[in-house]
Design a protein around this motif. Structure first.
Motif, PDB file in Angstrom:
ATOM      1  N   ARG A   1       0.838  -1.209   0.000  1.00  0.00           N
ATOM      2  CA  ARG A   1       0.000   0.000   0.000  1.00  0.00           C
ATOM      3  C   ARG A   1       0.870   1.254   0.000  1.00  0.00           C
ATOM      4  O   ARG A   1       0.629   2.190  -0.773  1.00  0.00           O
ATOM      5  CB  ARG A   1      -0.926  -0.014   1.221  1.00  0.00           C
ATOM      6  CG  ARG A   1      -1.769   1.259   1.371  1.00  0.00           C
ATOM      7  CD  ARG A   1      -2.784   1.093   2.494  1.00  0.00           C
ATOM      8  NE  ARG A   1      -3.476   2.346   2.798  1.00  0.00           N
ATOM      9  CZ  ARG A   1      -4.513   2.810   2.109  1.00  0.00           C
ATOM     10  NH1 ARG A   1      -4.956   2.136   1.060  1.00  0.00           N
ATOM     11  NH2 ARG A   1      -5.107   3.936   2.453  1.00  0.00           N
TER      12      ARG A   1
ATOM     13  N   ILE B   1       0.934   4.135  -3.099  1.00  0.00           N
ATOM     14  CA  ILE B   1       0.686   5.559  -2.889  1.00  0.00           C
ATOM     15  C   ILE B   1       1.865   6.392  -3.407  1.00  0.00           C
ATOM     16  O   ILE B   1       1.688   7.374  -4.130  1.00  0.00           O
ATOM     17  CB  ILE B   1       0.426   5.839  -1.398  1.00  0.00           C
ATOM     18  CG1 ILE B   1      -0.910   5.214  -0.975  1.00  0.00           C
ATOM     19  CG2 ILE B   1       0.442   7.337  -1.105  1.00  0.00           C
ATOM     20  CD1 ILE B   1      -1.187   5.288   0.512  1.00  0.00           C
TER      21      ILE B   1
ATOM     22  N   VAL C   1      -4.690  10.608  -5.798  1.00  0.00           N
ATOM     23  CA  VAL C   1      -3.985   9.516  -5.107  1.00  0.00           C
ATOM     24  C   VAL C   1      -4.710   9.161  -3.811  1.00  0.00           C
ATOM     25  O   VAL C   1      -4.895   7.982  -3.486  1.00  0.00           O
ATOM     26  CB  VAL C   1      -2.527   9.917  -4.818  1.00  0.00           C
ATOM     27  CG1 VAL C   1      -1.815   8.814  -4.031  1.00  0.00           C
ATOM     28  CG2 VAL C   1      -1.782  10.206  -6.115  1.00  0.00           C
TER      29      VAL C   1
ATOM     30  N   HIS D   1      -6.937   5.518  -3.026  1.00  0.00           N
ATOM     31  CA  HIS D   1      -6.453   4.687  -1.916  1.00  0.00           C
ATOM     32  C   HIS D   1      -7.328   4.837  -0.672  1.00  0.00           C
ATOM     33  O   HIS D   1      -6.915   4.442   0.425  1.00  0.00           O
ATOM     34  CB  HIS D   1      -5.004   5.035  -1.592  1.00  0.00           C
ATOM     35  CG  HIS D   1      -4.031   4.605  -2.654  1.00  0.00           C
ATOM     36  ND1 HIS D   1      -3.735   5.383  -3.749  1.00  0.00           N
ATOM     37  CD2 HIS D   1      -3.319   3.466  -2.800  1.00  0.00           C
ATOM     38  CE1 HIS D   1      -2.867   4.753  -4.517  1.00  0.00           C
ATOM     39  NE2 HIS D   1      -2.601   3.595  -3.968  1.00  0.00           N
TER      40      HIS D   1
ATOM     41  N   LEU E   1      -2.175  11.825   3.646  1.00  0.00           N
ATOM     42  CA  LEU E   1      -1.038  11.664   2.738  1.00  0.00           C
ATOM     43  C   LEU E   1       0.031  12.711   3.017  1.00  0.00           C
ATOM     44  O   LEU E   1       1.226  12.400   2.999  1.00  0.00           O
ATOM     45  CB  LEU E   1      -1.511  11.747   1.284  1.00  0.00           C
ATOM     46  CG  LEU E   1      -1.738  10.401   0.580  1.00  0.00           C
ATOM     47  CD1 LEU E   1      -2.812   9.608   1.304  1.00  0.00           C
ATOM     48  CD2 LEU E   1      -2.124  10.614  -0.876  1.00  0.00           C
TER      49      LEU E   1
END
Length: 453
Positions: free
Chosen positions: A385, A389, A402, A406, A413
């Protein structure tokens, strides 16, 4: 009561100063009396109120006969007396309706609901992670076998209507210092949810102020940005690293007779960057072959979330999944595995039936073999994962896109992947650079040759 109820005797300092040692009463409400006890070195306030055929009596505090700080004037004593009597009467009324619910009762109800919810999702009886956390840090547990006993915290016995910010903060400050900040916050969130649920159920018994006390006493603490967990360098995998892991997954799948189930789930984790809990809930209908995409269910984090996230995947991923689509119901789980049972009277095991993956723990043992085979002994499944990303960030995809693909947020993020966001956008920033030195003036610059004469 004629001599007792003389208003002029206790309402001022001067009046009280002339009183001999003794106890003096003044009526402040029907069947409620404020008392002043005169001693040799000053006086103190108390209150009494009728309960049935008699009176109950309680101290209030020191009178301001000599000092103003830390003492009570006559007016302050009257307010304190009325508040004390109101509280005592309310508590007596509540006690008459039955035992008052405690923090322990609230937590038991909460974890029963969480256990039931997780059991429904898993299709079998399981314990929630909240149950284990609460057991260790609130409820306590008895010793069983080699497992040591854990004592209940003092907070567990507190009645809900007696909760204060001081009590809640004392519990929080008493948590083990070794707990990670994120683990501590999950624990606090569990307790807050348990107390809020109990407040909603017992609203008429505990009063309107307890929810505000819970909010203030358990408010989220700001996590130090430098101490916050971020994606570690060794968990950001290159394309070649992921290829080695997938190759190892195929080999281990064959060697351990997984019938392709192990390879498929590792492949989908790598291709989508989704969490295990999301991938395990994929249905056959979520694999859209013509569009080359997977409709990944949203995570169960937060409230009121539903639906799916569109995640485009490569044709190679689709080709790997197509063989398991044929002849299956659209609502069947896409990724399954064999369940084994022990042969009666033997130590041997045999295949019994196929079913969906139930827990990320089922991947722990085969993943150990996969990462050892790939030469990446420290890599965890969640690295797939992280890498997905960062791959999107490095491709200069919009951060919002993004985050959306996800099932995350821009804020999350930015907190965990800020380093890669900065480096991934470097080329875009560089394209915006313009010349700063005016044309023709650069030739007037005299180069420094160094040294002294």
């Amino acid at each position: 009561m004629g001599r007792v109820l003389q208003e002029s005797t206790v309402s001022t300092r001067n009046a009280r100063a002339g009183l001999p040692v003794g106890l003096y009463w003044r009526g402040i409400d029907a069947e409620v009396h404020l008392g002043y006890r005169r001693g040799k070195r000053g006086g103190s306030w108390l209150v009494r109120w009728r309960v049935g055929k008699g009176y109950r009596q309680a101290p209030i505090g020191a009178a301001d006969d000599s000092l103003a700080e830390g003492t009570l004037s006559f007016e302050a004593a009257v307010r304190a007396a009325r508040s004390l009597v109101e509280g005592a009467r309310a508590e007596a009324r509540l006690a008459a309706t039955g035992p008052m619910p405690t923090v322990q009762d609230a937590v038991f109800s909460y974890i029963a609901e969480r256990d039931a919810r997780d059991s429904r999702r898993a299709g079998r009886v399981v314990r929630s992670d909240a149950s284990r956390r609460m057991e260790l840090h609130v409820l306590g547990r008895p010793a069983v076998g080699r497992r040591k006993a854990v004592a209940a915290t003092p907070l567990a016995a507190v009645e809900l209507h007696r909760l204060t910010e001081v009590v809640l903060r004392a519990w929080r400050e008493g948590l083990p210092p070794t707990l990670k900040a994120t683990t501590q916050q999950r624990l606090v969130n569990d307790l807050k949810a348990a107390l809020n649920a109990a407040c909603a159920v017992h609203r008429d018994r505990i009063g309107p102020t307890i929810p505000m006390i819970v909010k203030a006493g358990l408010q989220a603490t700001k996590i130090d940005d430098e101490a916050a967990p971020v994606a570690r360098d060794n968990q950001i995998l290159s394309d070649s690293d992921i290829a080695r892991l997938l190759r190892a997954a195929r080999e281990i799948d064959t060697e351990q007779d997984w019938s392709g189930d192990l390879f498929r789930i590792v492949l989908v984790l790598a291709a989508t960057g989704a969490r295990f809990s999301q991938i395990a809930r994929l249905r056959v209908v979520d694999c859209q072959v013509a569009e080359r995409r997977l409709m990944v269910p949203v995570s169960r984090k937060g409230n009121g979330k539903a639906g799916s996230i569109t995640v485009p995947v490569g044709q190679d991923v689709i080709d790997t999944l197509v063989p398991i689509l044929s002849g299956r119901a659209p609502d069947a789980f896409l990724l399954e595995r064999w369940r084994n049972v022990q042969v009666k009277g033997s130590i041997a095991w045999k295949r019994d039936r196929r079913g969906p993956w139930q827990s990320a723990a089922e991947l722990v043992r085969p993943w150990q073999s996969i990462r050892d085979r790939a030469g990446k002994p420290d890599v965890i499944p969640y690295a797939l994962r992280h890498s997905s990303i960062v791959r999107g960030i490095r491709q200069n995809l919009p951060i919002r896109l993004v985050a959306a693909t996800h099932d995350s947020s821009v804020a999350m993020l930015e907190r965990h992947y800020s380093r890669w966001i900065t480096s991934g956008l470097e080329e875009m920033v560089r394209a915006a650079i313009v010349p700063m030195v005016p044309v023709g003036e650069a030739r007037d610059v005299i180069p420094f040759r160094g040294g002294r004469k």
